[in-house]
Design an enzyme around this catalytic site. Sequence first.
Site, mmCIF file in Angstrom:
data_model
loop_
_atom_site.group_PDB
_atom_site.id
_atom_site.type_symbol
_atom_site.label_atom_id
_atom_site.label_comp_id
_atom_site.label_asym_id
_atom_site.label_seq_id
_atom_site.Cartn_x
_atom_site.Cartn_y
_atom_site.Cartn_z
ATOM 1 N N LYS A 214 0.778 -1.052 0.214
ATOM 2 C CA LYS A 214 0.046 -0.083 0.035
ATOM 3 C C LYS A 214 0.946 1.261 -0.072
ATOM 4 C CE LYS A 214 -3.443 2.442 2.751
ATOM 5 N NZ LYS A 214 -4.386 2.357 3.822
ATOM 6 N N GLU A 220 10.260 -4.585 4.543
ATOM 7 C CA GLU A 220 10.441 -6.128 4.299
ATOM 8 C C GLU A 220 10.295 -6.185 2.782
ATOM 9 O OE1 GLU A 220 8.889 -4.876 6.772
ATOM 10 O OE2 GLU A 220 8.892 -6.198 8.629
ATOM 11 N N GLY A 276 -4.692 -1.972 4.947
ATOM 12 C CA GLY A 276 -4.218 -2.780 4.440
ATOM 13 C C GLY A 276 -4.781 -4.237 4.580
ATOM 14 N N ARG A 277 -5.379 -4.252 6.008
ATOM 15 C CA ARG A 277 -5.932 -5.727 6.355
ATOM 16 C C ARG A 277 -7.428 -5.826 5.562
ATOM 17 N NH1 ARG A 277 -5.066 -2.240 10.274
ATOM 18 N NH2 ARG A 277 -6.353 -1.508 11.540
ATOM 19 N N GLU A 362 -4.915 -6.702 14.710
ATOM 20 C CA GLU A 362 -4.452 -5.180 14.450
ATOM 21 C C GLU A 362 -5.594 -4.282 14.213
ATOM 22 O OE1 GLU A 362 -0.841 -4.702 11.514
ATOM 23 O OE2 GLU A 362 -2.596 -4.220 10.286
ATOM 24 N N HIS A 393 -5.858 -33.040 17.494
ATOM 25 C CA HIS A 393 -4.945 -33.967 17.750
ATOM 26 C C HIS A 393 -3.850 -33.228 18.639
ATOM 27 C CE1 HIS A 393 -6.629 -37.492 16.493
ATOM 28 N NE2 HIS A 393 -7.281 -36.804 15.393
ATOM 29 N N LYS A 516 9.239 -1.015 14.303
ATOM 30 C CA LYS A 516 9.922 -0.860 12.826
ATOM 31 C C LYS A 516 11.068 0.255 13.139
ATOM 32 C CE LYS A 516 5.723 -1.033 10.370
ATOM 33 N NZ LYS A 516 4.666 -0.228 9.592
HETATM 34 O O1 LIG Z 1 1.008 -2.680 2.261
HETATM 35 P P1 LIG Z 1 2.196 -2.080 2.967
HETATM 36 O O2 LIG Z 1 2.268 -0.751 2.928
HETATM 37 O O3 LIG Z 1 3.634 -2.584 2.711
HETATM 38 O O4 LIG Z 1 1.886 -2.562 4.515
HETATM 39 C C1 LIG Z 1 1.945 -3.959 4.770
HETATM 40 C C2 LIG Z 1 1.312 -4.016 6.239
HETATM 41 O O5 LIG Z 1 2.106 -3.350 7.274
HETATM 42 C C3 LIG Z 1 1.302 -2.956 8.202
HETATM 43 O O6 LIG Z 1 1.150 -1.410 8.099
HETATM 44 C C4 LIG Z 1 1.599 -3.186 9.534
HETATM 45 O O7 LIG Z 1 3.061 -3.541 9.615
HETATM 46 C C5 LIG Z 1 -0.107 -3.475 8.125
HETATM 47 O O8 LIG Z 1 -1.235 -2.709 8.329
HETATM 48 C C6 LIG Z 1 0.115 -3.479 6.535
HETATM 49 O O9 LIG Z 1 -0.817 -4.400 5.981
#
Ligand SMILES: O=P(O)(O)OC[C@H]1O[C@](O)(CO)[C@@H](O)[C@@H]1O
Length: 552
Positions: A214, A220, A276-277, A362, A393, A516
Amino acid sequence: MNAHDAADRERLDRLPEWAALADHRAVLGEVGLRELFATDPGRADRFSLEVGDLHLDYSKHLVTDETLRRLTALAKATGVAELRDAMFRGERINNTENRAVLHTALRAPRGEVIQVDGVDVVPAVHQVLDRMAEFANRVRAGEWVGHTGQRIRTVVNIGIGGSDLGPAMAQEVLRPYSARELDFRFVSNVDGADLHEAVRDLDPAQTLFIVASKTFTTIETLTNAKAARGWLLDGLGAGEEAVAGHFVAVSTNAEQVSDFGIDTANMFEFWDWVGGRYSYDSAIGLSLMVAIGPARFREMLDGFRLMDEHFRTAPPAENAPMLLALLGVWYGRFYDAHAHAVLPYSHYLSRFTAYLQQLDMESNGKRVDREGRPVDWHTGPVVWGTPGTNGQHAYFQLLHQGTRLIPADLIGFAEPVEELGALRDQHDLLMANLFAQGQALAFGKTPEEVRAEGVPEELVPHRTFPGDRPTTTVLAGSLTPSVLGQLVALYEHKVFVQGAIWGIDSFDQWGVELGKVLAKRLEPALTDGDRVAGLDSSTSALVDRYRKFRGR
Ligand SMILES: O=P(O)(O)OC[C@H]1O[C@](O)(CO)[C@@H](O)[C@@H]1O
């Protein structure tokens, strides 16, 4: 009353409806499910709902008609309906980020008008869906070719959190609807092993990366995307000109996408009013659309839409997301339930609970209300679970006989998928397990019943099941794209209702920021041994130990 206006909203714990629930809980006392069922033959009928293709049975909950009346009164008093309507209208109900919350616009039909700041957003939603469809069709038909002119065989989605969990989950769920000649992989972890394992057997000439983020600033995702670009260019022995045929982006941030080196002509847009979620039915679902095709993707959106309309229009007592949310509020407050298990009896839903963990935790893992005042009540539970029968199990022991009450959702489908062939015969056994677990959790086994089986007295307590462990059973005919949409929207709106009742902002996520920032500060200490001012002795010693292990 304007439900999201702080001045007009009474704190939850000062509402008479909250107190009325406490009184009612005291009256209910130890009344259990055996008694509730024995004294009320119509209970299963009355406490079940049909919504779209879903059948929900919530009769195995520790509630009566009176409980539900008082819970729905609480929903009314906390302004859930007003906040819901404000969300659907595109108002900025995410007050800490001053954003509208409009994932529901992602599944609005063409022609509907939903405005954010006076601009109708629905045409843009459909424009992007159309571009996605064109792209998906080209990849599926082998018409999108890579740098060397070969067709794409593998699509790798690089993203994390909401830019990974939704598409990765749905990819598994809808596998039977997927183009089997294409392979789909997901890379999210900044641990290099994730990318390594995802690409090690791939031919770069036939690989397409979808970089989904987003913000397009997530460390990452950018780290993995850069590494993937290196892998691609090394593998092809080509320069930057090869990127265009192998990288597309999904983002709200065209500038960052272009800085990264992806042509914005190959970017699929979404908007800051999609959390995002809550985003996998936006362009974040691009890999899914490639897998299942545009028509199936639209069927899924129609499923979401069906649940949106139900949530928007059904009266509280017949409103599935509302009821599930209220039951969660009930257990959190009056049964000290800290967790909620989601237990799908479908292998295809293997990532479903992981997806719900972000959606729920979240959103509702908050300790201050929308005005920043500490809340004096529990908010979101720990959400967890894996598919039945595997969980049976492993941790079901605790569900049945542990000291904590953990409400659970049991999700199953009547029809196994067609392509299972003879393996379809196993389906009755799978579903018998689902029904049996609901039964055992609810009604348990009394000491008298255990004794009647001739069990030695010293083992009776061990072999007794207390019961009264509540479950909701969600059943559908089969697991179609539309049913998936209905299910996801059911949980989205459940989370919404709970956040509204608890008075929190379910749409921000400030709690992920601190880690972060600290990681960014610590990285040079790990790599170069830089001193970090004011570092605590534990973290400092761990960094030193790490460097020693690495021979630095
Ligand atoms: O889509 P982006 O901006 O890379 O963010 C990834 C995810 O990181 C977050 O901001 C949380 O770390 C989430 O809410 C989001 O879905």
